[in-house]
Scaffold this motif. Structure first.
Motif, PDB file in Angstrom:
ATOM      1  N   VAL A  82      58.816  -7.137  23.336  1.00  0.00           N
ATOM      2  CA  VAL A  82      57.362  -6.656  22.899  1.00  0.00           C
ATOM      3  C   VAL A  82      56.388  -7.718  22.574  1.00  0.00           C
ATOM      4  O   VAL A  82      56.842  -8.551  21.659  1.00  0.00           O
ATOM      5  N   MET A  83      55.356  -7.719  23.093  1.00  0.00           N
ATOM      6  CA  MET A  83      54.427  -8.727  22.708  1.00  0.00           C
ATOM      7  C   MET A  83      53.250  -8.242  21.757  1.00  0.00           C
ATOM      8  O   MET A  83      52.519  -7.289  22.226  1.00  0.00           O
ATOM      9  N   LEU A  84      53.026  -8.736  20.712  1.00  0.00           N
ATOM     10  CA  LEU A  84      52.203  -8.288  19.658  1.00  0.00           C
ATOM     11  C   LEU A  84      50.852  -9.509  19.896  1.00  0.00           C
ATOM     12  O   LEU A  84      50.958 -10.490  19.364  1.00  0.00           O
ATOM     13  N   PHE A  85      49.683  -9.206  20.537  1.00  0.00           N
ATOM     14  CA  PHE A  85      48.478  -9.791  20.588  1.00  0.00           C
ATOM     15  C   PHE A  85      47.737  -9.421  19.286  1.00  0.00           C
ATOM     16  O   PHE A  85      47.483  -8.321  19.350  1.00  0.00           O
ATOM     17  N   HIS A  86      47.409 -10.565  18.380  1.00  0.00           N
ATOM     18  CA  HIS A  86      46.480 -10.271  17.467  1.00  0.00           C
ATOM     19  C   HIS A  86      45.296 -11.136  17.536  1.00  0.00           C
ATOM     20  O   HIS A  86      45.534 -12.444  17.786  1.00  0.00           O
ATOM     21  N   GLY A  87      44.242 -10.492  17.189  1.00  0.00           N
ATOM     22  CA  GLY A  87      42.908 -11.510  16.999  1.00  0.00           C
ATOM     23  C   GLY A  87      41.931 -10.601  16.868  1.00  0.00           C
ATOM     24  O   GLY A  87      42.114  -9.233  17.008  1.00  0.00           O
ATOM     25  N   VAL A  88      40.660 -11.043  16.616  1.00  0.00           N
ATOM     26  CA  VAL A  88      39.431  -9.914  16.297  1.00  0.00           C
ATOM     27  C   VAL A  88      39.279  -9.242  17.578  1.00  0.00           C
ATOM     28  O   VAL A  88      39.714  -9.813  18.864  1.00  0.00           O
ATOM     29  N   LEU A 168      58.869   3.381  21.322  1.00  0.00           N
ATOM     30  CA  LEU A 168      58.936   2.239  21.925  1.00  0.00           C
ATOM     31  C   LEU A 168      59.942   1.307  22.139  1.00  0.00           C
ATOM     32  O   LEU A 168      60.315   0.645  23.183  1.00  0.00           O
ATOM     33  N   ALA A 169      60.566   1.542  20.960  1.00  0.00           N
ATOM     34  CA  ALA A 169      62.204   0.626  21.339  1.00  0.00           C
ATOM     35  C   ALA A 169      63.081   1.256  22.211  1.00  0.00           C
ATOM     36  O   ALA A 169      63.978   0.541  22.925  1.00  0.00           O
ATOM     37  N   ARG A 170      62.894   2.467  22.593  1.00  0.00           N
ATOM     38  CA  ARG A 170      63.465   3.252  23.641  1.00  0.00           C
ATOM     39  C   ARG A 170      62.830   3.033  24.924  1.00  0.00           C
ATOM     40  O   ARG A 170      63.513   3.169  26.250  1.00  0.00           O
ATOM     41  N   PHE A 171      61.681   2.726  25.168  1.00  0.00           N
ATOM     42  CA  PHE A 171      61.043   2.295  26.622  1.00  0.00           C
ATOM     43  C   PHE A 171      61.540   1.289  26.895  1.00  0.00           C
ATOM     44  O   PHE A 171      61.473   0.360  26.704  1.00  0.00           O
ATOM     45  N   PRO A 172      61.786   1.714  28.251  1.00  0.00           N
ATOM     46  CA  PRO A 172      62.305   0.392  29.493  1.00  0.00           C
ATOM     47  C   PRO A 172      61.278  -0.586  29.902  1.00  0.00           C
ATOM     48  O   PRO A 172      61.654  -1.651  30.193  1.00  0.00           O
ATOM     49  N   LEU A 177      51.095  -4.948  22.634  1.00  0.00           N
ATOM     50  CA  LEU A 177      50.335  -4.307  21.195  1.00  0.00           C
ATOM     51  C   LEU A 177      49.355  -5.162  21.043  1.00  0.00           C
ATOM     52  O   LEU A 177      49.387  -6.367  21.040  1.00  0.00           O
ATOM     53  N   GLY A 178      48.014  -4.523  20.779  1.00  0.00           N
ATOM     54  CA  GLY A 178      46.986  -5.377  20.449  1.00  0.00           C
ATOM     55  C   GLY A 178      46.446  -4.853  18.955  1.00  0.00           C
ATOM     56  O   GLY A 178      46.414  -3.787  18.649  1.00  0.00           O
ATOM     57  N   ALA A 179      46.288  -5.972  18.007  1.00  0.00           N
ATOM     58  CA  ALA A 179      45.959  -5.619  16.740  1.00  0.00           C
ATOM     59  C   ALA A 179      44.930  -6.649  16.298  1.00  0.00           C
ATOM     60  O   ALA A 179      44.828  -7.816  16.683  1.00  0.00           O
ATOM     61  N   GLU A 180      44.186  -6.620  15.285  1.00  0.00           N
ATOM     62  CA  GLU A 180      43.335  -7.302  14.629  1.00  0.00           C
ATOM     63  C   GLU A 180      43.778  -8.308  13.643  1.00  0.00           C
ATOM     64  O   GLU A 180      43.116  -9.344  13.365  1.00  0.00           O
ATOM     65  N   THR A 181      44.971  -7.955  12.966  1.00  0.00           N
ATOM     66  CA  THR A 181      45.703  -8.638  11.957  1.00  0.00           C
ATOM     67  C   THR A 181      47.141  -8.858  12.551  1.00  0.00           C
ATOM     68  O   THR A 181      47.771  -8.079  13.382  1.00  0.00           O
ATOM     69  N   GLN A 182      47.751  -9.824  11.997  1.00  0.00           N
ATOM     70  CA  GLN A 182      49.212 -10.216  12.433  1.00  0.00           C
ATOM     71  C   GLN A 182      50.295 -10.069  11.459  1.00  0.00           C
ATOM     72  O   GLN A 182      51.251  -9.730  11.818  1.00  0.00           O
ATOM     73  N   GLY A 183      50.070  -9.707  10.120  1.00  0.00           N
ATOM     74  CA  GLY A 183      50.952  -9.521   9.382  1.00  0.00           C
ATOM     75  C   GLY A 183      51.441  -8.067   9.238  1.00  0.00           C
ATOM     76  O   GLY A 183      51.503  -7.638   8.224  1.00  0.00           O
ATOM     77  N   LEU A 184      51.850  -7.480  10.192  1.00  0.00           N
ATOM     78  CA  LEU A 184      52.042  -5.990  10.390  1.00  0.00           C
ATOM     79  C   LEU A 184      53.539  -5.962  10.650  1.00  0.00           C
ATOM     80  O   LEU A 184      54.250  -6.554  11.222  1.00  0.00           O
ATOM     81  N   PHE A 195      57.592 -10.850  19.963  1.00  0.00           N
ATOM     82  CA  PHE A 195      56.744 -11.934  19.687  1.00  0.00           C
ATOM     83  C   PHE A 195      55.440 -11.738  19.413  1.00  0.00           C
ATOM     84  O   PHE A 195      54.618 -10.842  19.951  1.00  0.00           O
ATOM     85  N   ARG A 196      54.809 -12.542  18.685  1.00  0.00           N
ATOM     86  CA  ARG A 196      53.458 -12.551  17.923  1.00  0.00           C
ATOM     87  C   ARG A 196      52.637 -13.742  18.713  1.00  0.00           C
ATOM     88  O   ARG A 196      53.039 -14.791  18.497  1.00  0.00           O
TER      89      ARG A 196
END
Length: 359
Positions: A82-88, A168-172, A177-184, A195-196
């Motif tokens: 799972v990729m968490l992309f964070h930034g404005v 999402l944990a069950r999704f194959p 994920l796109g977010a504006e902050t990283q500490g989630l 991975f963040r």
């Protein structure tokens, strides 16, 4: 009815396929009607070369996805990363996900989480339909504005977060994920391979490249437009730059006294619209007409004021070209303290500096 205890064959039972499944089976490519307001299926066209982030970040993420043992769309024992992309907003998170999908030939289902109804029952049902849609289309999934479930009212959405994380944990398939902050906190997803990846604001050279990429052709620009100057002056993300150009183009189209070409003033107004829209409820921008000639100050004070203006104008040279941006993790802005009794010109000087810098 058969006698109690009699085993009933599945072939004798009635069943009804969901309308969306029927549409898919007969070849209708539209997204489920219940998802149309916040979902979009994208056939990726963006390329990794189009994404203006560091090559090391690109290779790091490509390496993670390339080393995954499962093929895109297949379930593996460990689950796909799972990729968490964070930034404005506007720094290229969604474009990067699209480019990664283009490289492996995957469609991408994008979800604007901020537009999804958040009452618990409706939310759970829509999450189920989103994952069904992604499964039917064998697509990757990009959930944008993920941070909206973690705001000041985060306690109100604990159930919704848990529902989403478990689903999402069950999704194959591949999840971004796109977010504006990283500490989630990602609940059940923390147990997966998570991975963040941070997306910083673009530097001046990258902003200049973005301006040159998105600006209209030269024949539609006035002679006073300078991409380098605008990139140095306004710290905008790529998405904000595109919006500023759109705003400037609209301004030039409705102005009766020109030939329709986009001017420097149009672009400055478009940039200011991107920077001030969140402050519009709290403050008004005031245009000042005073100049340096209206000041009566000692020479040494006036010289220090000119130094302030010079610092601001040359800050990109110091931070980007000289490399101090990588040496200083804070203190890169400019703060000025004006002291003196009321009526001595503090606000006046601030207005003159703002006018000189066209802020």
């Amino acid at each position: 009815l058969p006698p109690p205890g009699t085993e009933v064959s599945l072939l004798t039972r009635d069943f009804k396929l969901a309308d969306r499944v029927v549409d898919f089976l007969v070849g209708r490519p539209t997204v489920d009607d219940d998802l149309a307001d916040f979902c979009r299926m994208v056939e990726p066209t963006a390329r990794l070369d189009d994404v203006l982030i560091s090559d090391s970040t690109k290779e790091h993420v490509r390496g993670i996805l390339r080393d995954d043992p499962s093929e895109p769309g297949e379930e593996s024992g460990a689950g796909r990363p799972v990729m968490l992309f964070h930034g404005v907003r506007g720094v290229g998170k969604k474009m990067f996900a699209e480019a990664l999908c283009e490289e492996v030939g995957l469609p991408l289902l994008t979800v604007d989480l901020g537009a999804v109804p958040r009452d618990r029952h409706t939310f759970s049902e829509l999450v189920r339909k989103v994952l069904r849609e992604a499964g039917l289309r064998q697509s990757a999934l990009f959930i944008d504005d993920y941070h909206v479930l973690h705001g000041e009212d985060a306690a109100d959405f604990q159930g919704q977060r848990s529902t989403l994380h478990r689903a999402l944990a069950r999704f194959p398939g591949q999840v971004f994920l796109g977010a504006e902050t990283q500490g989630l906190k990602l609940g059940a997803l923390e147990k997966e391979r998570l991975f963040r990846v941070g997306f910083p604001m673009p530097t001046v050279p990258i902003r200049e490249a973005l301006w040159r990429r998105f600006l209209p052709p030269a024949e539609k620009l006035a002679d006073d437009v300078d991409a380098e100057e605008i990139a140095n002056k306004f710290n905008l993300s790529g998405g904000a730059i595109r919006n500023a150009i759109l705003e400037a183009t609209n301004l030039s189209a409705i102005r009766p006294d020109t030939d329709g070409r986009v001017t420097r003033a149009d672009l400055f107004a478009g940039c200011r619209a991107q920077l001030t829209h969140q402050l519009s409820s709290y403050a008004d921008r005031i245009e000042r007409s005073l100049t340096w000639e209206d000041l009566v100050l000692a020479d040494d004070v006036l010289e220090r004021l000119h130094d302030i203006v010079a610092f601001y104008r040359r800050r990109s040279f110091v931070f980007d070209e000289w490399g101090f941006d990588s040496k200083l993790d804070k203190g890169r802005g400019l703060s000025v303290l004006f002291s003196g009794p009321p009526g001595t010109g503090k606000t006046m000087v601030a207005g003159i500096i703002a006018r000189e810098l066209e802020m």
